[in-house]
Design a protein around this motif. Structure first.
Motif, PDB file in Angstrom:
ATOM      1  N   ASP A  42      39.132  50.813  44.622  1.00  0.00           N
ATOM      2  CA  ASP A  42      39.568  51.454  43.381  1.00  0.00           C
ATOM      3  C   ASP A  42      41.059  51.272  43.098  1.00  0.00           C
ATOM      4  O   ASP A  42      41.506  51.530  41.996  1.00  0.00           O
ATOM      5  CB  ASP A  42      39.184  52.936  43.373  1.00  0.00           C
ATOM      6  N   TYR A  43      41.861  50.835  44.116  1.00  0.00           N
ATOM      7  CA  TYR A  43      43.289  50.625  43.850  1.00  0.00           C
ATOM      8  C   TYR A  43      43.592  49.198  43.409  1.00  0.00           C
ATOM      9  O   TYR A  43      44.734  48.830  43.180  1.00  0.00           O
ATOM     10  CB  TYR A  43      44.129  50.999  45.079  1.00  0.00           C
ATOM     11  N   LEU A  44      42.580  48.353  43.353  1.00  0.00           N
ATOM     12  CA  LEU A  44      42.796  46.967  42.908  1.00  0.00           C
ATOM     13  C   LEU A  44      42.120  46.743  41.566  1.00  0.00           C
ATOM     14  O   LEU A  44      41.120  47.388  41.232  1.00  0.00           O
ATOM     15  CB  LEU A  44      42.219  45.975  43.926  1.00  0.00           C
ATOM     16  N   GLU A  45      42.702  45.793  40.814  1.00  0.00           N
ATOM     17  CA  GLU A  45      42.020  45.366  39.591  1.00  0.00           C
ATOM     18  C   GLU A  45      42.186  43.859  39.449  1.00  0.00           C
ATOM     19  O   GLU A  45      42.966  43.238  40.172  1.00  0.00           O
ATOM     20  CB  GLU A  45      42.593  46.097  38.365  1.00  0.00           C
ATOM     21  N   ASP A  46      41.440  43.291  38.514  1.00  0.00           N
ATOM     22  CA  ASP A  46      41.532  41.854  38.229  1.00  0.00           C
ATOM     23  C   ASP A  46      41.359  41.021  39.498  1.00  0.00           C
ATOM     24  O   ASP A  46      42.125  40.085  39.744  1.00  0.00           O
ATOM     25  CB  ASP A  46      42.888  41.501  37.585  1.00  0.00           C
ATOM     26  N   VAL A  47      40.395  41.353  40.304  1.00  0.00           N
ATOM     27  CA  VAL A  47      40.189  40.614  41.557  1.00  0.00           C
ATOM     28  C   VAL A  47      39.599  39.239  41.239  1.00  0.00           C
ATOM     29  O   VAL A  47      38.552  39.140  40.597  1.00  0.00           O
ATOM     30  CB  VAL A  47      39.244  41.396  42.495  1.00  0.00           C
ATOM     31  N   ALA A  48      40.318  38.165  41.638  1.00  0.00           N
ATOM     32  CA  ALA A  48      39.877  36.805  41.309  1.00  0.00           C
ATOM     33  C   ALA A  48      39.755  35.965  42.574  1.00  0.00           C
ATOM     34  O   ALA A  48      40.698  35.892  43.356  1.00  0.00           O
ATOM     35  CB  ALA A  48      40.862  36.152  40.340  1.00  0.00           C
ATOM     36  N   PRO A  49      38.603  35.315  42.794  1.00  0.00           N
ATOM     37  CA  PRO A  49      38.475  34.415  43.936  1.00  0.00           C
ATOM     38  C   PRO A  49      39.056  33.050  43.573  1.00  0.00           C
ATOM     39  O   PRO A  49      39.139  32.704  42.382  1.00  0.00           O
ATOM     40  CB  PRO A  49      36.962  34.307  44.110  1.00  0.00           C
ATOM     41  N   ILE A  50      39.439  32.297  44.580  1.00  0.00           N
ATOM     42  CA  ILE A  50      39.888  30.923  44.303  1.00  0.00           C
ATOM     43  C   ILE A  50      39.256  29.997  45.325  1.00  0.00           C
ATOM     44  O   ILE A  50      39.365  30.214  46.536  1.00  0.00           O
ATOM     45  CB  ILE A  50      41.428  30.814  44.349  1.00  0.00           C
ATOM     46  N   VAL A  83      38.923  24.301  40.121  1.00  0.00           N
ATOM     47  CA  VAL A  83      39.065  25.633  40.690  1.00  0.00           C
ATOM     48  C   VAL A  83      37.850  26.452  40.285  1.00  0.00           C
ATOM     49  O   VAL A  83      37.517  26.516  39.102  1.00  0.00           O
ATOM     50  CB  VAL A  83      40.337  26.329  40.155  1.00  0.00           C
ATOM     51  N   GLY A  84      37.190  27.044  41.286  1.00  0.00           N
ATOM     52  CA  GLY A  84      36.128  27.981  40.966  1.00  0.00           C
ATOM     53  C   GLY A  84      36.704  29.389  40.997  1.00  0.00           C
ATOM     54  O   GLY A  84      37.319  29.779  41.989  1.00  0.00           O
ATOM     55  N   SER A  85      36.542  30.127  39.865  1.00  0.00           N
ATOM     56  CA  SER A  85      37.117  31.469  39.843  1.00  0.00           C
ATOM     57  C   SER A  85      36.353  32.323  38.830  1.00  0.00           C
ATOM     58  O   SER A  85      35.192  32.008  38.518  1.00  0.00           O
ATOM     59  CB  SER A  85      38.611  31.402  39.536  1.00  0.00           C
ATOM     60  N   ASN A  86      37.008  33.347  38.335  1.00  0.00           N
ATOM     61  CA  ASN A  86      36.338  34.194  37.350  1.00  0.00           C
ATOM     62  C   ASN A  86      37.242  34.456  36.153  1.00  0.00           C
ATOM     63  O   ASN A  86      38.268  33.779  35.998  1.00  0.00           O
ATOM     64  CB  ASN A  86      35.871  35.504  38.006  1.00  0.00           C
ATOM     65  N   GLU A  87      36.881  35.482  35.330  1.00  0.00           N
ATOM     66  CA  GLU A  87      37.621  35.717  34.092  1.00  0.00           C
ATOM     67  C   GLU A  87      39.044  36.214  34.330  1.00  0.00           C
ATOM     68  O   GLU A  87      39.862  36.233  33.419  1.00  0.00           O
ATOM     69  CB  GLU A  87      36.856  36.711  33.187  1.00  0.00           C
ATOM     70  N   TYR A  88      39.352  36.627  35.568  1.00  0.00           N
ATOM     71  CA  TYR A  88      40.696  37.159  35.829  1.00  0.00           C
ATOM     72  C   TYR A  88      41.682  36.094  36.308  1.00  0.00           C
ATOM     73  O   TYR A  88      42.856  36.362  36.486  1.00  0.00           O
ATOM     74  CB  TYR A  88      40.620  38.279  36.874  1.00  0.00           C
TER      75      TYR A  88
END
Ligand SMILES: Nc1ncnc2c1ncn2[C@@H]1O[C@H](COP(=O)(O)OP(=O)(O)O)[C@@H](O)[C@H]1O
Ligand SMILES: [Mg+2]
Lengths: 246, 412
Positions: B95-103, B122-127
Motif C-alpha cells: 500500500d505504500y507503493l504506486e505505479d509499480v512497473a516491471p522491466i 522492453v516488456g512493461s506495463n502502463e506505468y
C-alpha cells in the motif's frame, strides 16, 4: 695618457701559503709555503714550468679556491674565514678572470657573454656598460656575433671585456695568450697594459718569457715555492706607439 | 626577482634553440598531462550523464534488482533471474507503493515491409513511461486491457519510428517482432541517453505479451515503483526488502546484504552504483597518467643530469664571475620548471583537443554527451607539471650548485 696611481698599500699579502690535495691516502703538496705581496695597481707576472702550481696560486688569490695552510690578506682582510657565499661575493664585485680557453658561452652573443657577470648583480645599465667594455677592447663592431664566428684574439678580447664589466680591483689572467697567434697575443697584452694604466691590478700567469716581459715584476715559482723575483728591465710597452688599438 | 626573470628568459631561449631535443625530453610529461586532462574531461562528462540519467527518474523512485551485495558495488551477473515476475505482481499490493512497473529487456529483430533491424524491446506495463518521467508523444499508452489480453501492441522510440516509417504516419502500422505481427499504438516522447543507452531506439510491449510470445521467462530485470507521497523512502526500501526476503524465504536477521539474492535501491543508490563504476575507470586511468608523469619526470631528471655534466665549464665560469651555489641551483631548477611548464602547456592543449575529439565521437553514440573542461583540471595540470619540474629538477640542480669551480675550469 692616464696617469697611474700606485698605492703603497698592498692589496694582496700572502704568508707561508700552502695547498695540499688529498686524494684518498695520497697527499699532493702543490704550494709549499709561499710569501707574496702585491701592491694596489701593480702588474705582475707569475712564471714557472707547467705543473709548478701557478694556476693553483692564482685560484686561491682569486677566491676560487681555499688554501690548506698559511694566511691570505686581501685589502688587509684575512680571507681564510670567509664562507663560500662571501667568496662568491668578492669574485662578483672585486675580481675579473681571463682564462687560456676563453670560456665563452657558445650560444650567447658577444654582448650577452660580456653581460654574464651582471646577472648576479643589481645593475640596470648592463647593456651600456657592456658596450663600453667592448669598446675598450676594440670590439664594438662585433656585439651580436656568436663566439664561433670570432677569431681567437677576438674571443679573448670578449673574455677581457667580460672580466672588466664589474670594474674589478684585480684582474687575473691565466695564460691568456696561450691559445693565440703572436699578433693577437700582443694585442691582448697591450689591452692588459692599458687596463693597468687605468688602475686595475693585473696578475698574469704565464710560462712564456716574452709575455711575462709586459709586466712590471716577475715572480718565478717552481715546485710550489717562489724561486726568485725580478723587476722587469726593458719592459715591452705599447703605450707610446699604441699602433694596435685606438 | 629580476634574476629569476632573467633565468626564466634564458631557459626559454635555450628551449627554443633545441626544439627537437626539448620536445623529446618533454614527451613523457606531455602525454601524462594530456592523459590527466582527458581523464578528467571524460570523467566529468560521464558524471554529468549519470546525474541527468538518474534525475530522469522521479526522486521517489525505488528499484528492485536481482543480486545481493553492497549497494555501491555492481550486481553479480549470475543472479540475473532472482527477481521474479511473481514478485512484481505481489508488489502491486503494497500500500505504500504506486505505479509499480516491471522491466524485462530482450534483443529482437523487427521487420517492416522489406526493412529489418535489431533493437531492444522492453516488456512493461502502463506505468513504465511515467516511471521514466516520460510520456506518449503520438497515439496512446499501453492499457490495462492490453496487458490483460496480452495484445500484440507496441510503443516506439521516435528514432525507430523515423527509421522504419520515414514520413508515413506510424500509428496503426503493422510490424513484425521476431516474426509476430504487432500494431504500433504510440510514439514515446524523446528520452535521450540514459545509463549509456539510447532509449529512443527502444520499443515497448506489454510484459504479458513479452512473456507469452517473445521471451518466456519467469523473472524480470528489475521492478520500478514510486513511494507514495508522505511515506518515508528509507522506510519503503526497508519494508520492500523484508517483503521480498520473506517471499524468497531468506533468513537474514543481521540484515547482511550479501545473504540476499536481490537488492532494493533508491535512485540515489543507483546513481552511486554507476558513479562507482565511472570512478573505478577514472582512477585506473589516473594511475596510468601518474605512471606516465613519473616516467616523464625521471626522463627530465636524466636529461638535466646530462645537461649539468655537459655544462660543467659553464657552471664553473658562472661561479668564477660571482654566482653563488644558490644562484646556480636556482638557474637549473628554473630550467627544469620551465621545461615541465611548457610540457604542461602542450599537454593541456593536446588533452583539451583530444577530449574534444573524443566528445565528438561519443556524441555519435550518446546524444546528450557534453564536452566539459573545468578550470580546476587545467590548473591542477599546471600545478602537477610545475611540481614535477621542481621535484625532479632539485637533484640535478643541487649537483650543479655543488660543482667545484676549479674542477670545472681545469677541464680542457
Ligand atoms: N685536484 C687535484 N688533485 C691533485 N693534484 C692536483 C689537483 N689539481 C691540480 N693538481 C696538481 O697540482 C699541480 C699544480 O697544478 P697547476 O697549479 O695547474 O700548475 P700550473 O698552472 O703551474 O701548470 C699539478 O701537478 C697538478 O697535477
Ligand atoms: Mg696552469
Amino acid at each position: 695618457m692616464a696617469t697611474k696611481k700606485k698605492s703603497e698599500e698592498h692589496i694582496i699579502e700572502i704568508n707561508n701559503l700552502k695547498k695540499t690535495y688529498y686524494t684518498g691516502d695520497v697527499e699532493t703538496p702543490v704550494l709549499r709555503g709561499l710569501d707574496l705581496k702585491v701592491k694596489d695597481g701593480e702588474f705582475i707576472a707569475i712564471m714557472g714550468p707547467s705543473g709548478s702550481g701557478k694556476s693553483t696560486l692564482m685560484h686561491i688569490m682569486g677566491f676560487l679556491d681555499k688554501p690548506t695552510g698559511g694566511s691570505y690578506h686581501f685589502e688587509g682582510v684575512d680571507v681564510s674565514e670567509l664562507s663560500d657565499d662571501d667568496l662568491a661575493l668578492v669574485r662578483r664585485e672585486r675580481i675579473g678572470f681571463v682564462f687560456q680557453a676563453f670560456f665563452l658561452l657558445p650560444r650567447a652573443t658577444v654582448i650577452e657573454n660580456v653581460m654574464l657577470p651582471l646577472l648576479y648583480q643589481k645593475h640596470s645599465h648592463g647593456h651600456d656598460m657592456a658596450k663600453k667594455a667592448l669598446d675598450s677592447v676594440g670590439l664594438s663592431h662585433r656585439l651580436d656575433y656568436l663566439p664561433t664566428s670570432l677569431s681567437g684574439g677576438e674571443k679573448q678580447r670578449t673574455a677581457i671585456a667580460r672580466a672588466l664589466i664589474n670594474a674589478p680591483s684585480v684582474i687575473f689572467a691565466d695564460e691568456p695568450t696561450g691559445n693565440l697567434d703572436s699578433k693577437s697575443g700582443k694585442q691582448v697584452m697591450n689591452i692588459f697594459q692599458k687596463l693597468n694604466e687605468k688602475g686595475h691590478t693585473i696578475i698574469l700567469v704565464t710560462h712564456e718569457k716574452t709575455t711575462a716581459q709586459h709586466a712590471e715584476r716577475i715572480i718565478h715559482i717552481r715546485d710550489g715555492l717562489i724561486e726568485s723575483e725580478e723587476k722587469v728591465k726593458g719592459r715591452i710597452n705599447y703605450s707610446d706607439g699604441d699602433e694596435l688599438l685606438k | 626577482m629580476n634574476r629569476i626573470i632573467k633565468f626564466v628568459r634564458i631557459a626559454f631561449v635555450s628551449l627554443t634553440e633545441n626544439k627537437t631535443q626539448a620536445f623529446l625530453t618533454m614527451l613523457g610529461i606531455i602525454i601524462g598531462i594530456a592523459a590527466v586532462i582527458m581523464v578528467l574531461s571524460i570523467g566529468r562528462g560521464a558524471e554529468k550523464l549519470i546525474l541527468s540519467s538518474v534525475e530522469s527518474f522521479g526522486n521517489r523512485s525505488i528499484f528492485v534488482q536481482p543480486g545481493g551485495g553492497e549497494q555501491g558495488g555492481p550486481p553479480s551477473p549470475t543472479a540475473i533471474d532472482k527477481v521474479k515476475y511473481r514478485d512484481y505482481l505481489a508488489m502491486q499490493d503494497l500500500d505504500y507503493l504506486e505505479d509499480v512497473a516491471p522491466i524485462l529487456v530482450y534483443s529482437v529483430a523487427i521487420t517492416y515491409g522489406s526493412q529489418n533491424q535489431n533493437t531492444r524491446v522492453v516488456g512493461s506495463n502502463e506505468y513504465y513511461l511515467s516511471a521514466l518521467n516520460s510520456g506518449v508523444d503520438e497515439g496512446r499508452n499501453i492499457s490495462q486491457n492490453d496487458l490483460d489480453l496480452s495484445r500484440r501492441v507496441v510503443l516506439m522510440g521516435y528514432k525507430v519510428a523515423d527509421d522504419l516509417f520515414a514520413d508515413r504516419d506510424p500509428i496503426g502500422q503493422k510490424i513484425k517482432i521476431n516474426g509476430k505481427t504487432f500494431e504500433v499504438i504510440g510514439i514515446m516522447e524523446e528520452q535521450g541517453t540514459r545509463f549509456f543507452q539510447d532509449f529512443d531506439k527502444r520499443i515497448v510491449i506489454p510484459i504479458t505479451t513479452m512473456r507469452t510470445q517473445i521471451f518466456g521467462v519467469d523473472y524480470v530485470m528489475s521492478v520500478l515503483a514510486n513511494v507514495k507521497e508522505g511515506y518515508p523512502i528509507e522506510e519503503a526500501i526497508d519494508q520492500t526488502r523484508f517483503f521480498i526476503r520473506k517471499r524468497h524465504s531468506i533468513y537474514n536477521p543481521q540484515d547482511d546484504p550479501l545473504k540476499d539474492d536481490f537488492r532494493v535501491v533508491s535512485q540515489v543508490d543507483a546513481a552511486q552504483t554507476f558513479q562507482g563504476i565511472a570512478d573505478v575507470l577514472t582512477y585506473s586511468l589516473v594511475v596510468v597518467a601518474a605512471i606516465s608523469l613519473l616516467v616523464g619526470g625521471i626522463g627530465i631528471m636524466n636529461i638535466m643530469y646530462v645537461s649539468v655534466t655537459e655544462r660543467t665549464r659553464e657552471i664553473g665560469l658562472r661561479k668564477a664571475v660571482g654566482a653563488t651555489a644558490k644562484d646556480v641551483m636556482l638557474q637549473f631548477l628554473i630550467e627544469a620548471i620551465v621545461i615541465t611548464f611548457v610540457a604542461g602547456f602542450i599537454g593541456i592543449s593536446t588533452g583539451v583537443g583530444m577530449s574534444f575529439l573524443i566528445s565528438l565521437i561519443l556524441t555519435e553514440f550518446v546524444d546528450s554527451w557534453e564536452f566539459i573542461i573545468t578550470l580546476e583540471s587545467v590548473l591542477a595540470a599546471f600545478f602537477v607539471s610545475v611540481s614535477i619540474g621542481m621535484i625532479f629538477g632539485v637533484y640535478p640542480a643541487r649537483k650543479a650548485s655543488r660543482m667545484d669551480p676549479i674542477e670545472a675550469l681545469r677541464l680542457e
